[in-house]
Design an enzyme around this catalytic site. Structure first.
Site, mmCIF file in Angstrom:
data_model
loop_
_atom_site.group_PDB
_atom_site.id
_atom_site.type_symbol
_atom_site.label_atom_id
_atom_site.label_comp_id
_atom_site.label_asym_id
_atom_site.label_seq_id
_atom_site.Cartn_x
_atom_site.Cartn_y
_atom_site.Cartn_z
ATOM 1 N N SER A 139 0.825 -1.215 0.000
ATOM 2 C CA SER A 139 0.000 0.000 0.000
ATOM 3 C C SER A 139 0.859 1.264 0.000
ATOM 4 O O SER A 139 1.616 1.477 -0.928
ATOM 5 C CB SER A 139 -0.981 -0.049 1.173
ATOM 6 O OG SER A 139 -1.974 0.909 1.005
ATOM 7 N N TRP A 198 -0.180 2.299 -3.129
ATOM 8 C CA TRP A 198 -1.002 3.525 -3.020
ATOM 9 C C TRP A 198 -0.068 4.721 -3.081
ATOM 10 O O TRP A 198 0.934 4.781 -2.360
ATOM 11 C CB TRP A 198 -1.756 3.515 -1.694
ATOM 12 C CG TRP A 198 -2.777 4.601 -1.497
ATOM 13 C CD1 TRP A 198 -4.136 4.483 -1.652
ATOM 14 C CD2 TRP A 198 -2.540 5.957 -1.065
ATOM 15 N NE1 TRP A 198 -4.749 5.686 -1.361
ATOM 16 C CE2 TRP A 198 -3.804 6.604 -1.004
ATOM 17 C CE3 TRP A 198 -1.398 6.680 -0.733
ATOM 18 C CZ2 TRP A 198 -3.956 7.939 -0.614
ATOM 19 C CZ3 TRP A 198 -1.544 8.016 -0.358
ATOM 20 C CH2 TRP A 198 -2.810 8.631 -0.302
ATOM 21 N N ASP A 250 -9.611 -4.447 -4.962
ATOM 22 C CA ASP A 250 -9.059 -3.427 -4.054
ATOM 23 C C ASP A 250 -9.909 -2.161 -4.117
ATOM 24 O O ASP A 250 -9.958 -1.493 -5.151
ATOM 25 C CB ASP A 250 -7.610 -3.129 -4.457
ATOM 26 C CG ASP A 250 -6.859 -2.291 -3.413
ATOM 27 O OD1 ASP A 250 -7.511 -1.577 -2.628
ATOM 28 O OD2 ASP A 250 -5.615 -2.365 -3.408
ATOM 29 N N HIS A 310 -7.330 -5.289 -1.087
ATOM 30 C CA HIS A 310 -6.201 -4.458 -0.676
ATOM 31 C C HIS A 310 -5.324 -5.172 0.341
ATOM 32 O O HIS A 310 -4.127 -4.892 0.429
ATOM 33 C CB HIS A 310 -6.737 -3.155 -0.068
ATOM 34 C CG HIS A 310 -5.676 -2.153 0.234
ATOM 35 N ND1 HIS A 310 -4.876 -1.593 -0.740
ATOM 36 C CD2 HIS A 310 -5.249 -1.604 1.415
ATOM 37 C CE1 HIS A 310 -4.016 -0.740 -0.176
ATOM 38 N NE2 HIS A 310 -4.229 -0.743 1.127
HETATM 39 O O1 9J3 Z 1 -1.176 2.135 3.100
HETATM 40 C C1 9J3 Z 1 -2.365 2.074 2.755
HETATM 41 O O2 9J3 Z 1 -3.155 1.175 3.096
HETATM 42 C C2 9J3 Z 1 -2.819 3.234 1.928
HETATM 43 C C3 9J3 Z 1 -4.288 3.319 1.754
HETATM 44 C C4 9J3 Z 1 -4.908 4.293 2.715
HETATM 45 O O3 9J3 Z 1 -5.341 3.937 3.770
HETATM 46 O O4 9J3 Z 1 -4.960 5.600 2.303
HETATM 47 C C5 9J3 Z 1 -5.724 6.471 3.088
HETATM 48 C C6 9J3 Z 1 -5.192 7.846 2.952
#
Ligand code: 9J3
Ligand code: ZN
Length: 292
Positions: free
Chosen positions: A161, A186, A207, A239
């Protein structure tokens, strides 16, 4: 290196004409590549819960870490096989090393030193996670008790992420890295034309936190067309699929790390031609064949 490689290819072609490929390939590659480790791989060996190397581990306290939050180093126990490549792995937003811990012994048992890290705070953003992955690699190769077991020119990064977004940041900042694998990554930055590190982008079809349409797919598409790159979209996945042992994620990660950190062409067979869609693969794209 290019000349012996071409020469070897020529020998293998001659051997193939003579019907001697099996015997020739193993010996020629072993002589040609000083980085390859472990026995010839099979589908079973890259899918296995554990590879051929017994694994030991050691803890790095946050108090003994500079620029990241400490972590756990997993490494092949043997000192009989020379040095190994190394990989640092970051968790995602609000996560700790426990969320990606399964990858430590899984990858180390295939012949890598693996550092699963904690971040300075669990709320750190991808750019910070990228810097922390690099600080962790520096710790691993310069200060850790296993530094003598690592080939410091053969390093990679992974992350879940925001940690996956961080692995792209790390590769962009340090082009000498040999492999990057963002896992359901992400990032607010969707464009990565600056990356020179062979990158396997792994997304998940279900996801809803980092949808592939706005994260993994544009990440992959924006990487240079000339780069060794691949996009694996896991089927029936979310995810959080990278937070538990997953055979498909592991087998292609092992193959990518072997192919690009160890320069081990024995693993090319699992990456090219690109795998077809299946019960576990929603989609796979890649720049095949890899290498030059
Ligand atoms: O590290 C992640 O799980 C990124 C996804 C997230 O929770 O973004 C929110 C700003
Ligand atoms: Zn960008």
């Amino acid at each position: 290196m290019a000349r012996p490689r071409a020469f070897t290819a020529g020998l293998v072609a001659l051997a193939a004409a003579a019907g001697l490929t099996g015997a020739m390939t193993t010996g020629a590659q072993a002589a040609d590549n000083p980085y390859e480790r472990g026995p010839d791989p099979t589908t079973a060996s890259i899918e296995a819960a554990r590879g051929p190397y017994a694994v030991s581990q050691t803890t790095v306290s946050s108090l003994g870490a500079t620029g990241f939050g400490g972590g756990t180093i997993y490494y092949p126990t043997t000192t009989a096989d020379g040095t190994f490549g190394a990989v640092a792995i970051s968790p995602g937003f609000t996560g700790t090393q426990s969320s990606i811990a399964w990858l430590g012994p899984r990858l180390a048992s295939q012949g890598f030193v693996v550092f699963t890290i904690d971040t300075l705070t669990t709320l750190d953003q991808p750019d910070s996670r990228g810097r922390q992955l690099l600080a962790a690699l520096d710790h691993l190769t310069q200060r850790s008790p296993v530094r003598g077991r690592i080939d410091s020119t053969r390093l990679g990064v992974m992350g879940h992420s925001m940690g996956g977004g961080g692995s792209l940041e790390a590769a962009k900042a340090r082009p000498s890295l040999q492999a990057a694998i963002p896992l359901t990554g992400w990032n607010t930055d969707k464009t990565w034309p600056e990356v020179r590190t062979p990158t396997l982008v792994i997304g998940a079809d279900g996801d809803s936190v980092a949808p592939v349409s706005s994260h993994s797919e544009p990440f992959y598409a924006s990487l240079p067309a000339s780069l060794d790159k691949a996009y694996l979209e896991l089927n029936n996945a979310t995810h959080f699929t990278p937070n538990s042992p997953d055979t498909t994620l592991a087998k292609y990660s092992v193959s990518w790390l072997k192919r690009f950190i160890d320069d081990d062409s024995r693993y090319e067979q699992f990456l090219c031609p690109v795998p077809r869609p299946s019960l576990t693969i929603e989609e796979y794209r890649g720049t095949c064949p890899h290498g030059s």
